[in-house]
Design a protein around this motif. Structure first.
Motif, PDB file in Angstrom:
ATOM      1  N   LEU A  81       0.793  -1.223   0.000  1.00  0.00           N
ATOM      2  CA  LEU A  81       0.000   0.000   0.000  1.00  0.00           C
ATOM      3  C   LEU A  81       0.831   1.282   0.000  1.00  0.00           C
ATOM      4  N   GLY A  82       2.143   1.160   0.027  1.00  0.00           N
ATOM      5  CA  GLY A  82       3.002   2.343  -0.030  1.00  0.00           C
ATOM      6  C   GLY A  82       2.965   3.005  -1.398  1.00  0.00           C
ATOM      7  N   GLU A  83       3.472   4.235  -1.483  1.00  0.00           N
ATOM      8  CA  GLU A  83       3.458   4.988  -2.735  1.00  0.00           C
ATOM      9  C   GLU A  83       4.204   4.258  -3.843  1.00  0.00           C
ATOM     10  N   SER A  84       5.266   3.564  -3.475  1.00  0.00           N
ATOM     11  CA  SER A  84       6.041   2.806  -4.466  1.00  0.00           C
ATOM     12  C   SER A  84       5.740   1.317  -4.376  1.00  0.00           C
ATOM     13  N   GLY A  85       4.563   1.002  -3.851  1.00  0.00           N
ATOM     14  CA  GLY A  85       4.214  -0.380  -3.578  1.00  0.00           C
ATOM     15  C   GLY A  85       3.547  -1.111  -4.725  1.00  0.00           C
ATOM     16  N   ILE A  86       3.137  -2.324  -4.425  1.00  0.00           N
ATOM     17  CA  ILE A  86       2.621  -3.236  -5.445  1.00  0.00           C
ATOM     18  C   ILE A  86       1.284  -2.772  -6.012  1.00  0.00           C
ATOM     19  N   VAL A  87       0.350  -2.401  -5.157  1.00  0.00           N
ATOM     20  CA  VAL A  87      -1.001  -2.075  -5.616  1.00  0.00           C
ATOM     21  C   VAL A  87      -0.997  -0.892  -6.579  1.00  0.00           C
ATOM     22  N   LYS A  88      -0.168   0.103  -6.319  1.00  0.00           N
ATOM     23  CA  LYS A  88      -0.164   1.300  -7.167  1.00  0.00           C
ATOM     24  C   LYS A  88       0.641   1.118  -8.444  1.00  0.00           C
TER      25      LYS A  88
END
Length: 302
Positions: A81-88
């Protein structure tokens, strides 16, 4: 999902278990992308054909399925869920499989956020330790939608043997809590049995030969008690991670109004060990708690 040669898998987290699990996917014929905070842990896999990626975002953007095997829930939340994470960064239609033991509520949150971006998220924690990971016979407990589970089942089958969809998002993590609760009290019993055998002057390995196939039998008795007898306390599963799991289980049980005295006793003993510097030892190092008492008794000539 498509054929193996067309299904690119990204694997994040190449620790004691993750490295073996990723290796099985590579051997099964899947193109494999890898990322780990310590790059050197990926060297063997890269030598065998895996492709190193410099970031979670880069890996996520190129994979058809992303698997994570992290340490703690905070790591999982940052990964997904981080800005550089998987979902985004993952493409719509990508399958996300978190195989970390984490919290059911976080699994549900990741599932919901993923769904908003047309991603399919499943929680799929495992049991079987380093041995199960090396031998590709892990038990895999899955939470998520049936259609997503069916799509990734062939991928999971490359790493495990007992693969069960337990229910919706979070159900895999709840099932893993059941697993850890059962292990927690059992580990006390295994250690006490080995301590008793030693104090009685018995050959501990001979005792194991008699009791491991009877009513006392358990995975911990067969796989970890021999390590205790050999004074082998290297981690197949870290004490610090087991404490994390037990803490989640205690919190979840409390939320449901369930009393778990066996779990809480085990957690307190392991926390005592961790305070003495054993957090990076394997869970079988609980035996050290009993060894100290045995040494004191033996030196006193009782």
């Amino acid at each position: 999902m498509g054929q193996k040669q067309n299904t690119v898998i990204g694997f994040i987290g190449l620790g004691v278990m993750g490295k073996s699990m990723a290796g099985h996917l590579l051997k099964a014929g899947y193109p494999l992308l890898v990322y780990n905070r310590t790059k050197s842990k990926a060297d063997d896999l890269v030598s065998d054909g895996a492709v190193w990626k410099d970031s979670v975002a880069e890996l996520s953007a190129e994979a058809d399925a992303v698997i994570t095997m992290a340490g703690f829930p905070k790591d999982v939340e940052e990964l997904y869920l981080g800005e550089s994470g998987i979902v985004k960064n993952a493409r719509p239609g990508t399958y996300l499989l978190d195989m970390t033991t984490s919290t059911p509520s976080l699994a549900q949150k990741i599932h919901d956020e993923a769904k908003k971006r047309q991603l399919y998220a499943l929680d799929a924690p495992v049991s079987g330790g380093d041995i199960g990971a090396r031998e590709a016979r892990l038990t895999i407990m899955v939470g998520g939608e049936p259609e997503a589970f069916q799509a990734v089942e062939p991928i999971l089958a490359a790493m495990g043997k007992n693969i069960v969809l337990q229910g919706p998002a979070g159900a895999g993590q709840h099932t893993k809590m059941c697993n850890q609760i059962a292990i927690a009290s059992n580990m006390i019993g295994v250690c006490e049995a080995m301590a008793y055998a030693r104090r009685a002057g018995l050959d501990q390995m001979r005792v194991l030969k008699s009791i491991e196939s009877g009513a006392a039998g358990s995975w911990s008795l067969s796989n970890l008690a021999p390590r205790m007898v050999r004074n082998d306390f290297d981690p197949g599963f870290f004490i610090k991670h087991f404490i994390k799991d037990m803490s989640i289980a205690v919190e979840e049980a409390g939320r449901m109004g369930l009393s778990t005295p066996g779990l809480e006793l085990s957690k307190s003993l392991y926390e005592e060990l961790a305070r003495s510097g054993e957090g990076d030892s394997g869970t079988q190092a609980l035996y050290k708690w009993y060894l100290e008492e045995l040494r004191q008794n033996e030196s006193a000539g009782d």
